[in-house]
Design a protein around this motif. Structure first.
Motif, PDB file in Angstrom:
ATOM      1  N   SER A 198       0.847  -1.187   0.000  1.00 34.11           N
ATOM      2  CA  SER A 198       0.000   0.000   0.000  1.00 34.11           C
ATOM      3  C   SER A 198       0.882   1.236   0.000  1.00 34.11           C
ATOM      4  N   GLY A 199       0.389   2.322  -0.588  1.00 35.20           N
ATOM      5  CA  GLY A 199       1.136   3.565  -0.596  1.00 35.20           C
ATOM      6  C   GLY A 199       0.223   4.755  -0.763  1.00 35.20           C
ATOM      7  N   VAL A 200       0.683   5.914  -0.248  1.00 38.98           N
ATOM      8  CA  VAL A 200      -0.113   7.128  -0.322  1.00 38.98           C
ATOM      9  C   VAL A 200       0.806   8.338  -0.123  1.00 38.98           C
ATOM     10  N   VAL A 201       0.415   9.482  -0.706  1.00 40.73           N
ATOM     11  CA  VAL A 201       1.150  10.728  -0.501  1.00 40.73           C
ATOM     12  C   VAL A 201       0.461  11.513   0.614  1.00 40.73           C
ATOM     13  N   CYS A 202       1.261  11.969   1.590  1.00 41.75           N
ATOM     14  CA  CYS A 202       0.745  12.768   2.705  1.00 41.75           C
ATOM     15  C   CYS A 202       1.726  13.901   2.965  1.00 41.75           C
ATOM     16  N   ASN A 203       1.270  15.122   2.847  1.00 39.00           N
ATOM     17  CA  ASN A 203       2.096  16.307   3.087  1.00 39.00           C
ATOM     18  C   ASN A 203       3.371  16.305   2.244  1.00 39.00           C
ATOM     19  N   GLY A 204       3.282  15.899   0.992  1.00 41.55           N
ATOM     20  CA  GLY A 204       4.419  15.915   0.083  1.00 41.55           C
ATOM     21  C   GLY A 204       5.409  14.780   0.277  1.00 41.55           C
ATOM     22  N   ILE A 205       5.077  13.806   1.105  1.00 38.89           N
ATOM     23  CA  ILE A 205       5.922  12.644   1.344  1.00 38.89           C
ATOM     24  C   ILE A 205       5.140  11.403   0.889  1.00 38.89           C
ATOM     25  N   PHE A 206       5.819  10.520   0.143  1.00 44.72           N
ATOM     26  CA  PHE A 206       5.195   9.274  -0.314  1.00 44.72           C
ATOM     27  C   PHE A 206       5.503   8.185   0.710  1.00 44.72           C
ATOM     28  N   TYR A 207       4.454   7.649   1.348  1.00 39.87           N
ATOM     29  CA  TYR A 207       4.589   6.591   2.341  1.00 39.87           C
ATOM     30  C   TYR A 207       4.202   5.255   1.722  1.00 39.87           C
ATOM     31  N   VAL A 208       4.963   4.211   2.014  1.00 38.04           N
ATOM     32  CA  VAL A 208       4.630   2.866   1.557  1.00 38.04           C
ATOM     33  C   VAL A 208       4.687   1.906   2.741  1.00 38.04           C
ATOM     34  N   TYR A 209       3.805   0.913   2.670  1.00 38.19           N
ATOM     35  CA  TYR A 209       3.726  -0.126   3.697  1.00 38.19           C
ATOM     36  C   TYR A 209       3.975  -1.461   3.016  1.00 38.19           C
ATOM     37  N   SER A 210       4.740  -2.336   3.658  1.00 41.15           N
ATOM     38  CA  SER A 210       5.085  -3.607   3.028  1.00 41.15           C
ATOM     39  C   SER A 210       4.277  -4.762   3.597  1.00 41.15           C
ATOM     40  N   GLU A 211       4.297  -5.863   2.853  1.00 42.70           N
ATOM     41  CA  GLU A 211       3.638  -7.082   3.310  1.00 42.70           C
ATOM     42  C   GLU A 211       4.304  -7.645   4.559  1.00 42.70           C
TER      43      GLU A 211
END
Length: 191
Positions: free
Chosen positions: A25-38
């Motif tokens: 999963s991934g999303v942009v929040c406040n100009g930062i791209f966050y990703v979560y792994s399995e």
């Protein structure tokens, strides 16, 4: 999204931490791209500076392994929806019930806090969530007993108690097959 992460890494930018695992999963929040792994790891990519940073949070929300968490950015805040086993208040059989929980990451102290519980049992492994202004919308679609059911829910994150509401529920369609439930899209339009 995974292909976007691969493109970022292929452009010569620093790559994800070696032991990060597969992005779920991934999303942009406040100009930062966050990703979560399995493998339950979180990282962020600074879009302006072009580098990845692994994020250590405490604690990682518990989850049922078969359901991958979904990151959502709403009102400059980072949320995650994950499925975990219900903690009982002396209720019989509560340990056998899975629930979808909404967690918020404190971006300063890097700590997850449970902020809400979704009202529906997590039947859809491929549920989709999207945020708009102060609302997180979710669409679930799954086939059970020969019928395809879908639910549309919303959570207002500006309220102190972040409760989910049903926008629509229990729409049944007989002509769809199970593969129709695997991928879905959701868009919010202001008319």
């Amino acid at each position: 999204m995974v292909s976007w992460v691969n493109q970022v890494c292929a452009t010569g930018s620093q790559s994800l931490p070696v032991d990060f695992g597969v992005v779920s999963s991934g999303v942009v929040c406040n100009g930062i791209f966050y990703v979560y792994s399995e493998t339950d790891k979180l990282a962020r990519y600074d879009i302006e500076r072009g580098f990845w940073i692994g994020i250590q949070t405490s604690p990682f929300p518990p989850r049922v392994i078969e359901y991958y968490p979904k990151l959502v950015s709403c009102s400059g805040r980072l949320f995650m929806l994950s499925v975990s086993w219900c903690e009982g208040d002396g209720q019989i059989g509560c340990r056998n019930k899975a629930v979808r929980k909404l967690w918020e990451l404190d971006l300063m102290y890097l700590a997850w806090t449970e902020v809400s519980v979704h009202p529906d049992s997590p039947m859809d492994w491929n549920v989709a969530f999207v945020a708009d202004i102060n609302h997180i919308f979710g669409v679930e679609m799954f086939k059970i007993f020969g019928q395809v059911l879908d639910f549309l829910t919303v959570c207002d994150v500006s309220e102190k108690r972040m409760n989910w509401s049903h926008i629509s529920r229990n729409h049944m369609a007989h002509e769809l097959d199970a593969t129709s439930c695997m991928t879905k899209s959701l868009a919010i339009l202001h008319l």
